[in-house]
Write a protein that holds these residues in place. Structure first.
Motif, PDB file in Angstrom:
ATOM      1  N   PRO A 118       0.758  -1.089   0.017  1.00  0.00           N
ATOM      2  CA  PRO A 118       0.237   0.078   0.091  1.00  0.00           C
ATOM      3  C   PRO A 118       0.788   1.233  -0.001  1.00  0.00           C
ATOM      4  O   PRO A 118       0.595   2.353  -0.583  1.00  0.00           O
ATOM      5  CB  PRO A 118      -0.844  -0.196   1.325  1.00  0.00           C
ATOM      6  N   LEU A 122       0.199   4.008  -2.778  1.00  0.00           N
ATOM      7  CA  LEU A 122      -0.122   5.469  -2.183  1.00  0.00           C
ATOM      8  C   LEU A 122       0.727   6.587  -2.939  1.00  0.00           C
ATOM      9  O   LEU A 122       0.253   7.540  -3.517  1.00  0.00           O
ATOM     10  CB  LEU A 122      -0.089   5.668  -0.821  1.00  0.00           C
ATOM     11  N   GLU A 128      -7.434   4.398  -1.974  1.00  0.00           N
ATOM     12  CA  GLU A 128      -7.673   3.302  -0.924  1.00  0.00           C
ATOM     13  C   GLU A 128      -8.473   2.178  -1.549  1.00  0.00           C
ATOM     14  O   GLU A 128      -8.134   0.896  -1.218  1.00  0.00           O
ATOM     15  CB  GLU A 128      -8.070   3.841   0.256  1.00  0.00           C
ATOM     16  N   ILE A 131      -6.434  -0.149  -3.956  1.00  0.00           N
ATOM     17  CA  ILE A 131      -5.325  -0.985  -3.131  1.00  0.00           C
ATOM     18  C   ILE A 131      -6.136  -1.996  -2.657  1.00  0.00           C
ATOM     19  O   ILE A 131      -5.518  -3.072  -2.565  1.00  0.00           O
ATOM     20  CB  ILE A 131      -4.746   0.041  -1.865  1.00  0.00           C
ATOM     21  N   GLU A 132      -7.170  -1.841  -2.123  1.00  0.00           N
ATOM     22  CA  GLU A 132      -8.091  -3.041  -1.319  1.00  0.00           C
ATOM     23  C   GLU A 132      -8.342  -3.972  -2.461  1.00  0.00           C
ATOM     24  O   GLU A 132      -8.188  -5.138  -2.313  1.00  0.00           O
ATOM     25  CB  GLU A 132      -9.493  -2.235  -0.863  1.00  0.00           C
ATOM     26  N   ILE A 150      -3.295  -0.368   5.071  1.00  0.00           N
ATOM     27  CA  ILE A 150      -3.371   1.036   4.562  1.00  0.00           C
ATOM     28  C   ILE A 150      -3.238   2.087   5.597  1.00  0.00           C
ATOM     29  O   ILE A 150      -2.747   3.306   5.399  1.00  0.00           O
ATOM     30  CB  ILE A 150      -4.731   1.188   3.883  1.00  0.00           C
TER      31      ILE A 150
END
Length: 486
Positions: A118, A122, A128, A131-132, A150
């Motif tokens: 993450p 970022l 987010e 990333i998830e 995160i």
């Protein structure tokens, strides 16, 4: 015994780590060199991995009846090793998850630095939600662990902005001595009682290495200094003063953001030693009870009492230490969730500034692993409930998670998390995980890491044996010279 047979030595380490995560109490044997008849017997399960020209075949066999439980074949592009490794681990994970009925909280992630994923995303501008989606699809990581990673990545990014970019570096000093060796410990440390006659010999060699580091980094900004081990406060006051004095005259501390000494073992702490630390401006110390259950301390070989942990903490506070960390371990032998909760309640009463919550990790070199038959009756349980209780206790103390790392063979396949009050985080801990700055490490068993402007990382290690370190100190310095000056 779980046996994995490969037709060639590709991704053996990754396969071993993943299979071990499903079977933490079993030995996992991975080989491409053994013929079928030479493979270990008996085995609970056998996994065959066959690399074809552009595909991988997997077969999972019940060793008891030699029947194929499951198999799969999938295409790969071996020129893209990262993608091939991920696909291989995904398919092995799916086979074992279906067979065992288990899922792993971190999915196929077996490395020690999951927050680097993450963090990198970022920094690349990902949201987010992206990333998830990526971590769930690519690694099968649980929603809870993705959220934790995160959250920590955001904290780390903020804290790392304090560094001096390419002009900064960090320094680690290793003191490889302990009062005793704990039952679960695999770190290379030596009983200080055995070496008390040669502590000055060790410091002679260490100071020679320190002198080289100071000379090489003259003009650079020292951002963090961490003295670890072992247990640095096993040094008697005179030798502790000698070491800290050497550091104070060799290095420019004007850019120092934190100065940590891992006091660690309460039975190594005294008022005289703490006064030495205060005199040299140490800003952060650790006093590590691991548990507040006396029976457990006696069992694992921690030769301190719970009363000593409390007394050491209050003594440090009375002398002005306002940044004290305490380490705890979840999953220690014979401990229940209620025992862990009692420890957390006692720690809350003390009110440390940070707490590092470890999930017990049993390495091969630990006595608990090496002499399994002696400890066969011990139970070790770590669940998400343990970690949730620790997280809740830390929140009640005004702390938030700020760094995370994992180890092989962790109880419950979980993680270690550092919690801290605002402004009390351990910057060096983050640097060790995110590898954003060069760290020069001095002392037996220490590892230096050079971080290049393009993100490339190279390492060099010092020998672990204390006698060898003393005798070969010039060689250790030469190793550093090659790493840092090329």
């Amino acid at each position: 015994m779980i046996v994995v047979q490969l037709n060639k030595e590709d991704f053996a380490y990754d396969i071993h780590s993943l299979v071990k995560a499903f079977y933490p109490s079993e030995n996992v044997f991975v080989s491409a060199a053994c013929a079928e008849k030479e493979m270990p017997q008996p085995a609970l399960l056998r996994l065959y991995v066959t690399y074809q020209e552009d595909a991988v075949d997997l077969r999972l066999l019940d060793a008891a009846c030699a029947e194929c439980i499951s198999s799969v074949s999938f295409p790969v592009d071996f020129t893209d090793r990262r993608s091939t490794k991920n696909r291989l681990k995904q398919n092995i994970y799916n086979l074992l998850s279906k067979y065992t009925g288990k899922t792993l909280p971190w999915g196929t992630l077996t490395g020690i630095r999951p927050t680097k994923i993450p963090m990198a995303m970022l920094e690349a501008g990902s949201q987010e939600t992206e990333i998830e989606t990526y971590m769930q699809k690519e690694y099968g990581t649980s929603k809870e662990k993705i959220g934790l990673s995160i959250q920590i990545a955001h904290r780390e990014r903020k804290l790392l902005k304090r560094l001096d970019g390419q002009t900064g570096y960090s320094l680690y000093i290793g003191i490889p001595f302990c009062p005793s060796t704990c039952l679960y410990c695999s770190f290379t440390s030596y009983p200080v009682s055995v070496w008390k006659g040669r502590l000055d010999d060790y410091l002679d060699a260490l100071e020679k290495e320190i002198a080289y580091a100071a000379q090489h980094f003259a003009g650079k900004h020292l951002n963090s200094l961490y003295i670890g081990g072992g247990t640095p406060t096993t040094l008697p006051p005179r030798q502790l003063d000698r070491l800290l004095h050497t550091l104070s005259i060799r290095f420019d501390f004007s850019h120092l953001l934190e100065y940590t000494v891992e006091a660690g073992r309460p039975d190594s702490i005294s008022q005289e030693k703490l006064e030495v630390l205060r005199r040299y401006g140490i800003t952060r110390i650790s006093i590590n009870p691991q548990t507040m259950k006396q029976e457990t301390l006696d069992l694992i070989g921690r030769r301190h009492t719970t009363a000593q942990a409390i007394e050491s903490f209050y003594l440090a506070r009375s002398l002005g230490f306002d940044n004290i960390n305490m380490d705890l371990i979840m999953g220690l032998p014979q401990e229940t969730l209620e025992d862990a909760q009692d420890t957390l309640n006692q720690i809350k009463k003390l009110g440390p500034d940070s707490v590092t919550v470890h999930s017990l990790a049993l390495k091969r070199a630990a006595r608990l692993q090496m002499f399994k038959e002696d400890y066969a009756g011990l139970t070790m349980v770590n669940t998400q409930a343990h970690l949730d209780a620790a997280a809740a206790a830390c929140r009640q103390m005004g702390m938030y998670p700020y760094y995370l790392y994992r180890q092989k063979n962790m109880a419950g396949n979980f993680e270690n998390v550092g919690y801290a009050k605002d402004g009390k985080e351990g910057l060096y801990n983050i640097l060790m995980m995110e590898e954003k700055q060069t760290i020069v490490a001095c002392g037996a068993g220490s590892v230096s890491k050079r971080v290049y402007p393009d993100g490339r990382i190279e390492r060099c290690e010092n020998v672990k044996d204390v006698a060898s370190f003393i005798e070969r100190i010039d060689e250790m310095i030469e190793r550093k010279r090659k790493l840092l000056e090329d």
